[in-house]
Design a protein around this motif. Structure first.
Motif, PDB file in Angstrom:
ATOM      1  N   THR A  84       0.857  -1.185   0.000  1.00  0.00           N
ATOM      2  CA  THR A  84       0.000   0.000   0.000  1.00  0.00           C
ATOM      3  C   THR A  84       0.893   1.234   0.000  1.00  0.00           C
ATOM      4  O   THR A  84       1.990   1.229   0.568  1.00  0.00           O
ATOM      5  CB  THR A  84      -0.924   0.026   1.230  1.00  0.00           C
ATOM      6  OG1 THR A  84      -0.128  -0.092   2.416  1.00  0.00           O
ATOM      7  CG2 THR A  84      -1.915  -1.130   1.179  1.00  0.00           C
ATOM      8  N   ASP A 127       2.612   4.844   0.786  1.00  0.00           N
ATOM      9  CA  ASP A 127       2.884   5.565   2.026  1.00  0.00           C
ATOM     10  C   ASP A 127       3.424   6.958   1.683  1.00  0.00           C
ATOM     11  O   ASP A 127       3.408   7.369   0.521  1.00  0.00           O
ATOM     12  CB  ASP A 127       3.852   4.788   2.919  1.00  0.00           C
ATOM     13  CG  ASP A 127       5.192   4.482   2.236  1.00  0.00           C
ATOM     14  OD1 ASP A 127       5.635   5.293   1.390  1.00  0.00           O
ATOM     15  OD2 ASP A 127       5.802   3.446   2.555  1.00  0.00           O
ATOM     16  N   LEU A 183       1.591   7.977  -1.673  1.00  0.00           N
ATOM     17  CA  LEU A 183       0.216   8.437  -1.452  1.00  0.00           C
ATOM     18  C   LEU A 183      -0.160   9.582  -2.394  1.00  0.00           C
ATOM     19  O   LEU A 183      -1.302   9.666  -2.852  1.00  0.00           O
ATOM     20  CB  LEU A 183       0.037   8.866   0.008  1.00  0.00           C
ATOM     21  CG  LEU A 183      -0.122   7.723   1.021  1.00  0.00           C
ATOM     22  CD1 LEU A 183       0.013   8.246   2.452  1.00  0.00           C
ATOM     23  CD2 LEU A 183      -1.475   7.024   0.838  1.00  0.00           C
TER      24      LEU A 183
END
Length: 211
Positions: free
Chosen positions: A4, A6, A139
Motif C-alpha cells: 500500500t 505511504d 500516497l
C-alpha cells in the motif's frame, strides 16, 4: 502481497527542503479513443483521506468517494492531451504533455514532482523524480491516479451518450470485444485515435475498398 502506498517519498523530499510535493499520474494510454488524462495532487499531510490507495485497488464507488475527499483537502489539477495531440506526438509524449499541463494548473506551484513510471517528461519547470509503480508506493501519486481515473471515466461517459453503441461508459475506450465489434460495425468516430492500430487498420481497409 500487494503493498500500500505511504508518505516516505514525500517525507524524503521534505527533508531536502522541498515543501509542496506533487504526485503526478496519467490514465488513458491504452484506449483506442478519447484523450489521455493526467492529474497532479499536492496533499496536505494533516488531511490525507482515509482509504487512499492505488486507483486500481479500489472500486468505482470507492474512487468517486475518495476523489471528493481529495478535492476537498488537497491542491488538485486535471489536464488532458487531445486525440489530435496523441496522433501527432505519440501516446507517451502526449501523456507527458498532459502531466506538464496538470502541474501548471495547480493553484500554487509545486516544489517537486513525484512522477509515476520510469520516463521523465521533458522540459519540466521543477525538480522531479520517477517512481516505478508509484501509484502503489506514494500516497501523492495514488491520489493523482484516483483523480485522473475518475475525471477521465466521467468524460468517457459523456462521450458515450454522444456516440452510443461503443460501450465507452463501461470500457472507457479500451479495446474490449464490444468496442472492437462496434468499431467495425459503426465505424470510426472523431474521438478515435487514428494512430492506434485497430483504428488505423479499419481506416486503411476502408480506403483500400473504395479505390
Amino acid at each position: 502481497m500487494r503493498s500500500t502506498p505511504d508518505f516516505a517519498h514525500e517525507i524524503a523530499a521534505r527533508v531536502r527542503g522541498l515543501v509542496r510535493i506533487a504526485g503526478v499520474d496519467e490514465v488513458g494510454r491504452g484506449p483506442l479513443c478519447g484523450p489521455v488524462t493526467a492529474a497532479a495532487v499536492v496533499l496536505d499531510p494533516a488531511r490525507i483521506p482515509s482509504g487512499l490507495n492505488d486507483s486500481k485497488a479500489l472500486t468505482a464507488h470507492q474512487r468517486t468517494a475518495i476523489a471528493g475527499e481529495i478535492w476537498a483537502s488537497a491542491d488538485c489539477a486535471v489536464a488532458h492531451a487531445s486525440v489530435a495531440e496523441i496522433d501527432a506526438l505519440n501516446i507517451l509524449q502526449a501523456s507527458h504533455l498532459a502531466m506538464r499541463r496538470a502541474l501548471a494548473a495547480l493553484r500554487l506551484p509545486a516544489d517537486h514532482a513525484l512522477i509515476d513510471g520510469n520516463r521523465m517528461p521533458r522540459a519540466l519547470a521543477l525538480s522531479a523524480e520517477c517512481i516505478v509503480k508509484g501509484d502503489a508506493r506514494s500516497l501523492s501519486i495514488a491520489a493523482a491516479s484516483i483523480i485522473a481515473k475518475v475525471a477521465r471515466d466521467a468524460l468517457m461517459v459523456d462521450l458515450a451518450q454522444q456516440h452510443p453503441g461503443y460501450g465507452w461508459e463501461k470500457n472507457a475506450g479500451y479495446p474490449t470485444p464490444e468496442h472492437l465489434a462496434a468499431l467495425k460495425n459503426l465505424g470510426v468516430t472523431p474521438h478515435h485515435r487514428r494512430s492506434f492500430r485497430p483504428v488505423h487498420n479499419i481506416l486503411y481497409q476502408d480506403i483500400s475498398l473504395t479505390h
